[in-house]
Write a protein that holds these residues in place. Structure first.
Motif, PDB file in Angstrom:
ATOM      1  N   GLU A 129       0.815  -1.189   0.199  1.00  0.00           N
ATOM      2  CA  GLU A 129       0.044  -0.031   0.092  1.00  0.00           C
ATOM      3  C   GLU A 129       0.774   1.104  -0.024  1.00  0.00           C
ATOM      4  OE1 GLU A 129      -2.581  -0.421   3.460  1.00  0.00           O
ATOM      5  OE2 GLU A 129      -3.821  -1.825   2.443  1.00  0.00           O
ATOM      6  N   ILE A 130       0.740   1.980  -0.938  1.00  0.00           N
ATOM      7  CA  ILE A 130       1.429   3.323  -1.011  1.00  0.00           C
ATOM      8  C   ILE A 130       0.708   4.294  -0.288  1.00  0.00           C
ATOM      9  CG2 ILE A 130       2.317   5.075  -2.794  1.00  0.00           C
ATOM     10  CD1 ILE A 130       3.671   2.473  -2.837  1.00  0.00           C
ATOM     11  N   VAL A 131      -0.831   4.500  -0.453  1.00  0.00           N
ATOM     12  CA  VAL A 131      -1.343   5.624   0.347  1.00  0.00           C
ATOM     13  C   VAL A 131      -2.704   4.484   1.233  1.00  0.00           C
ATOM     14  CG1 VAL A 131      -3.121   7.309   0.205  1.00  0.00           C
ATOM     15  CG2 VAL A 131      -1.423   7.207  -1.602  1.00  0.00           C
ATOM     16  N   ASN A 132      -2.651   4.985   2.468  1.00  0.00           N
ATOM     17  CA  ASN A 132      -3.433   4.236   3.378  1.00  0.00           C
ATOM     18  C   ASN A 132      -4.412   5.366   4.004  1.00  0.00           C
ATOM     19  OD1 ASN A 132      -4.904   2.712   5.066  1.00  0.00           O
ATOM     20  ND2 ASN A 132      -3.246   1.372   5.186  1.00  0.00           N
ATOM     21  N   ILE A 133      -5.746   5.312   3.968  1.00  0.00           N
ATOM     22  CA  ILE A 133      -6.470   6.400   4.686  1.00  0.00           C
ATOM     23  C   ILE A 133      -7.567   5.650   5.374  1.00  0.00           C
ATOM     24  CG2 ILE A 133      -8.481   8.177   4.374  1.00  0.00           C
ATOM     25  CD1 ILE A 133      -6.717   9.105   1.922  1.00  0.00           C
ATOM     26  N   LYS A 134      -7.521   5.636   6.668  1.00  0.00           N
ATOM     27  CA  LYS A 134      -8.640   5.293   7.529  1.00  0.00           C
ATOM     28  C   LYS A 134      -9.443   5.989   8.472  1.00  0.00           C
ATOM     29  CE  LYS A 134      -6.479   0.451   7.892  1.00  0.00           C
ATOM     30  NZ  LYS A 134      -5.857  -0.387   8.572  1.00  0.00           N
ATOM     31  N   ASP A 135     -10.937   5.832   8.479  1.00  0.00           N
ATOM     32  CA  ASP A 135     -11.556   6.778   9.062  1.00  0.00           C
ATOM     33  C   ASP A 135     -11.125   8.383   9.232  1.00  0.00           C
ATOM     34  OD1 ASP A 135     -13.864   7.531  10.971  1.00  0.00           O
ATOM     35  OD2 ASP A 135     -12.745   6.983  12.644  1.00  0.00           O
ATOM     36  N   LEU A 136     -10.948   8.880   7.978  1.00  0.00           N
ATOM     37  CA  LEU A 136     -10.218  10.194   7.790  1.00  0.00           C
ATOM     38  C   LEU A 136     -11.401  11.083   8.051  1.00  0.00           C
ATOM     39  CD1 LEU A 136      -7.867  11.772   7.278  1.00  0.00           C
ATOM     40  CD2 LEU A 136      -8.686  11.989   4.863  1.00  0.00           C
ATOM     41  N   GLN A 137     -11.322  12.141   9.049  1.00  0.00           N
ATOM     42  CA  GLN A 137     -12.192  13.117   9.150  1.00  0.00           C
ATOM     43  C   GLN A 137     -11.709  14.436   9.301  1.00  0.00           C
ATOM     44  OE1 GLN A 137     -15.084  11.956  12.629  1.00  0.00           O
ATOM     45  NE2 GLN A 137     -14.221   9.950  12.693  1.00  0.00           N
ATOM     46  N   LYS A 138     -12.406  15.447   8.945  1.00  0.00           N
ATOM     47  CA  LYS A 138     -12.181  16.935   8.732  1.00  0.00           C
ATOM     48  C   LYS A 138     -13.315  17.793   9.048  1.00  0.00           C
ATOM     49  CE  LYS A 138      -9.624  20.386   8.738  1.00  0.00           C
ATOM     50  NZ  LYS A 138      -8.466  20.988   9.870  1.00  0.00           N
ATOM     51  N   SER A 139     -13.321  18.718   9.712  1.00  0.00           N
ATOM     52  CA  SER A 139     -14.597  19.792   9.781  1.00  0.00           C
ATOM     53  C   SER A 139     -13.649  21.141   9.707  1.00  0.00           C
ATOM     54  CB  SER A 139     -15.250  19.735  11.197  1.00  0.00           C
ATOM     55  OG  SER A 139     -15.731  18.462  11.243  1.00  0.00           O
ATOM     56  N   PHE A 140     -14.775  22.345   8.925  1.00  0.00           N
ATOM     57  CA  PHE A 140     -14.233  23.262   9.074  1.00  0.00           C
ATOM     58  C   PHE A 140     -15.523  24.194   9.804  1.00  0.00           C
ATOM     59  CE2 PHE A 140     -12.291  21.758   5.316  1.00  0.00           C
ATOM     60  CZ  PHE A 140     -11.018  21.992   5.346  1.00  0.00           C
ATOM     61  N   GLY A 141     -15.129  24.621  11.041  1.00  0.00           N
ATOM     62  CA  GLY A 141     -16.151  25.023  11.790  1.00  0.00           C
ATOM     63  C   GLY A 141     -17.295  24.059  12.111  1.00  0.00           C
ATOM     64  N   LYS A 142     -18.535  24.268  11.595  1.00  0.00           N
ATOM     65  CA  LYS A 142     -19.477  23.519  11.860  1.00  0.00           C
ATOM     66  C   LYS A 142     -19.839  22.484  10.717  1.00  0.00           C
ATOM     67  CE  LYS A 142     -22.285  26.198  15.110  1.00  0.00           C
ATOM     68  NZ  LYS A 142     -23.482  27.058  15.411  1.00  0.00           N
ATOM     69  N   PHE A 143     -18.957  22.748   9.503  1.00  0.00           N
ATOM     70  CA  PHE A 143     -19.283  21.905   8.392  1.00  0.00           C
ATOM     71  C   PHE A 143     -18.403  20.668   8.319  1.00  0.00           C
ATOM     72  CE2 PHE A 143     -17.745  21.367   3.872  1.00  0.00           C
ATOM     73  CZ  PHE A 143     -18.870  20.678   3.454  1.00  0.00           C
ATOM     74  N   GLN A 144     -19.154  19.619   8.188  1.00  0.00           N
ATOM     75  CA  GLN A 144     -18.341  18.388   8.160  1.00  0.00           C
ATOM     76  C   GLN A 144     -17.671  18.112   6.802  1.00  0.00           C
ATOM     77  OE1 GLN A 144     -17.900  16.565  11.142  1.00  0.00           O
ATOM     78  NE2 GLN A 144     -16.446  14.882  10.127  1.00  0.00           N
ATOM     79  N   ALA A 145     -16.497  18.366   6.444  1.00  0.00           N
ATOM     80  CA  ALA A 145     -16.010  18.120   5.005  1.00  0.00           C
ATOM     81  C   ALA A 145     -15.785  16.637   4.730  1.00  0.00           C
ATOM     82  CB  ALA A 145     -14.864  19.002   4.704  1.00  0.00           C
ATOM     83  N   LEU A 146     -15.151  15.882   5.782  1.00  0.00           N
ATOM     84  CA  LEU A 146     -14.917  14.445   5.508  1.00  0.00           C
ATOM     85  C   LEU A 146     -15.491  13.819   6.868  1.00  0.00           C
ATOM     86  CD1 LEU A 146     -11.210  14.648   4.302  1.00  0.00           C
ATOM     87  CD2 LEU A 146     -13.227  14.612   3.008  1.00  0.00           C
ATOM     88  N   SER A 147     -16.115  12.725   6.417  1.00  0.00           N
ATOM     89  CA  SER A 147     -16.703  11.938   7.449  1.00  0.00           C
ATOM     90  C   SER A 147     -16.136  10.411   7.191  1.00  0.00           C
ATOM     91  CB  SER A 147     -18.223  11.911   7.575  1.00  0.00           C
ATOM     92  OG  SER A 147     -18.680  11.274   8.584  1.00  0.00           O
ATOM     93  N   GLY A 148     -15.219   9.839   7.941  1.00  0.00           N
ATOM     94  CA  GLY A 148     -15.007   8.352   8.075  1.00  0.00           C
ATOM     95  C   GLY A 148     -14.523   7.804   6.627  1.00  0.00           C
ATOM     96  N   MET A 149     -13.873   8.662   5.946  1.00  0.00           N
ATOM     97  CA  MET A 149     -12.965   8.307   4.602  1.00  0.00           C
ATOM     98  C   MET A 149     -12.155   7.252   4.645  1.00  0.00           C
ATOM     99  SD  MET A 149     -13.173   9.427   1.370  1.00  0.00           S
ATOM    100  CE  MET A 149     -13.246  11.144   1.449  1.00  0.00           C
ATOM    101  N   GLU A 150     -12.274   6.440   3.953  1.00  0.00           N
ATOM    102  CA  GLU A 150     -11.144   5.068   3.729  1.00  0.00           C
ATOM    103  C   GLU A 150     -10.837   4.660   2.467  1.00  0.00           C
ATOM    104  OE1 GLU A 150     -12.067   1.845   6.416  1.00  0.00           O
ATOM    105  OE2 GLU A 150     -12.177   3.131   8.153  1.00  0.00           O
ATOM    106  N   PHE A 151      -9.586   4.456   1.988  1.00  0.00           N
ATOM    107  CA  PHE A 151      -9.482   3.954   0.795  1.00  0.00           C
ATOM    108  C   PHE A 151      -7.869   3.856   0.871  1.00  0.00           C
ATOM    109  CE2 PHE A 151      -9.422   8.437  -0.468  1.00  0.00           C
ATOM    110  CZ  PHE A 151      -8.207   8.369  -1.312  1.00  0.00           C
ATOM    111  N   THR A 152      -7.328   3.035  -0.026  1.00  0.00           N
ATOM    112  CA  THR A 152      -5.933   2.710  -0.293  1.00  0.00           C
ATOM    113  C   THR A 152      -5.641   3.024  -1.894  1.00  0.00           C
ATOM    114  OG1 THR A 152      -6.180   0.344  -0.858  1.00  0.00           O
ATOM    115  CG2 THR A 152      -5.542   1.152   1.538  1.00  0.00           C
ATOM    116  N   VAL A 153      -4.437   3.418  -1.886  1.00  0.00           N
ATOM    117  CA  VAL A 153      -3.735   3.256  -3.510  1.00  0.00           C
ATOM    118  C   VAL A 153      -2.494   2.210  -3.127  1.00  0.00           C
ATOM    119  CG1 VAL A 153      -2.543   4.415  -5.308  1.00  0.00           C
ATOM    120  CG2 VAL A 153      -4.475   5.526  -3.825  1.00  0.00           C
ATOM    121  N   ASN A 154      -2.583   1.265  -4.200  1.00  0.00           N
ATOM    122  CA  ASN A 154      -1.593   0.066  -4.025  1.00  0.00           C
ATOM    123  C   ASN A 154      -0.416   0.648  -5.044  1.00  0.00           C
ATOM    124  OD1 ASN A 154      -2.551  -1.451  -2.068  1.00  0.00           O
ATOM    125  ND2 ASN A 154      -3.926  -2.279  -3.604  1.00  0.00           N
ATOM    126  N   ALA A 155       0.835  -0.041  -5.052  1.00  0.00           N
ATOM    127  CA  ALA A 155       1.965   0.162  -5.833  1.00  0.00           C
ATOM    128  C   ALA A 155       1.454  -0.210  -7.173  1.00  0.00           C
ATOM    129  CB  ALA A 155       3.126  -0.701  -5.408  1.00  0.00           C
TER     130      ALA A 155
END
Length: 293
Positions: free
Chosen positions: A3-29
């Motif tokens: 796995e080159i990229v590994n994202i698990k349960d990624l979350q990001k908010s800007f103030g009250k706005f939830q931009a990312l909620s539980g993002m998960e995916f991979t990019v393999n070689a």
């Protein structure tokens, strides 16, 4: 495959706005992953987190097994990135900017740089302030593609390019893929993603709504069938798995669920098949399935 990229349960908010909620995916070689969704879905936010430009609120984000925030300097030595709107220094020429980017990266290939300048038909002696948006994109693409990287991140990379230049970009990405490089491609041009991607991740309102290879995703939706029979084709309208039935003379067009194809074929053969065409859904069909309504 590593796995080159590994994202698990990624979350990001800007103030009250939830931009990312539980993002998960991979990019393999050696894999091209298409990352698609409309404006505001969270694609660029995800990419900025991967680049270490903004900090995530929660979850895991790693490239080459390293944390994208803590180890961003080490990670950047091995990646190339092109945004959807490249900003340049107006008083420098295109060639000077490409050379600066390659020097900053540290692993630039001058022969490949010269080859790409010709391929993309860029005038490297012209000052950047005189470039169109398309030419600014070419500078970014040439600099990224001429650097020897292990991961290439493209965020709407062909924005502003004409169809000929889009095709050249696609050919160059194919070469990277064949040489074992990993690519994360975010694009509004679904045909581009369909041609290049091994897997597709569809994002909606900060969440992944579908992911997998195109073949895997096509099993989840319906094919378009065109059928002509000797008997009355109208009888097909009530067969299990037939949707959106339309008839003109004795030819019918309808959507068919894959799990009911056997029933559909059995009924069609009873009527005497003169023509049967089944076309799998395009990536655009899959995409629109998640956004209509």
């Amino acid at each position: 495959m590593p796995e080159i990229v590994n994202i698990k349960d990624l979350q990001k908010s800007f103030g009250k706005f939830q931009a990312l909620s539980g993002m998960e995916f991979t990019v393999n070689a050696g894999e091209v992953v298409g990352f698609i969704g409309p404006n505001g879905a969270g694609k660029s936010t995800t990419i900025r987190i991967l680049l270490g430009i903004i900090k995530r609120d929660a979850g895991t984000a790693e490239i080459f097994g390293k944390d994208v925030w803590k180890d961003s300097l080490e990670i950047h030595k091995r990646i190339s990135y092109v945004p959807g709107d490249v900003t340049l220094w107006g008083n420098l020429t295109g060639g000077e900017i490409i050379d600066l980017f390659l020097k900053l990266h540290g692993r630039g290939d001058k022969q490949k740089r010269d080859y790409l300048i010709k391929r993309f038909e860029l005038d490297p002696k012209k000052k950047a302030k005189g470039y169109s948006k398309g030419n600014r994109q070419k500078v970014g693409l040439i600099a990224a593609l001429a650097a020897e990287s292990d991961l290439y991140i493209f965020d709407e990379p062909t924005s502003g390019l004409d169809p000929l230049m889009e095709a050249i970009f696609q050919e160059e990405v194919e070469k990277l893929k064949q040489s074992g490089k990993s690519i994360l491609l975010s694009s509004h041009i679904l045909s581009e993603v369909e041609r290049l991607a091994d897997r597709v991740v569809i994002i909606r309102q900060g969440e992944i709504v579908e992911s997998g290879s195109l073949d895997e995703l096509r099993h989840l939706t319906r094919s378009t069938v065109t059928l002509t029979t000797e008997g009355d084709v109208a009888e097909m309208a009530n067969v299990n798995g037939v949707y959106d039935f339309e008839q003109k003379h004795n030819q019918a067009t309808f959507s068919a669920d894959h799990k009911h194809l056997n029933d559909i074929l059995r009924e069609a053969s009873r009527l005497g098949v003169k023509k049967f065409e089944s076309v799998p859904p395009t990536l655009e069909d899959l995409f629109m399935r998640h956004y209509e309504g």
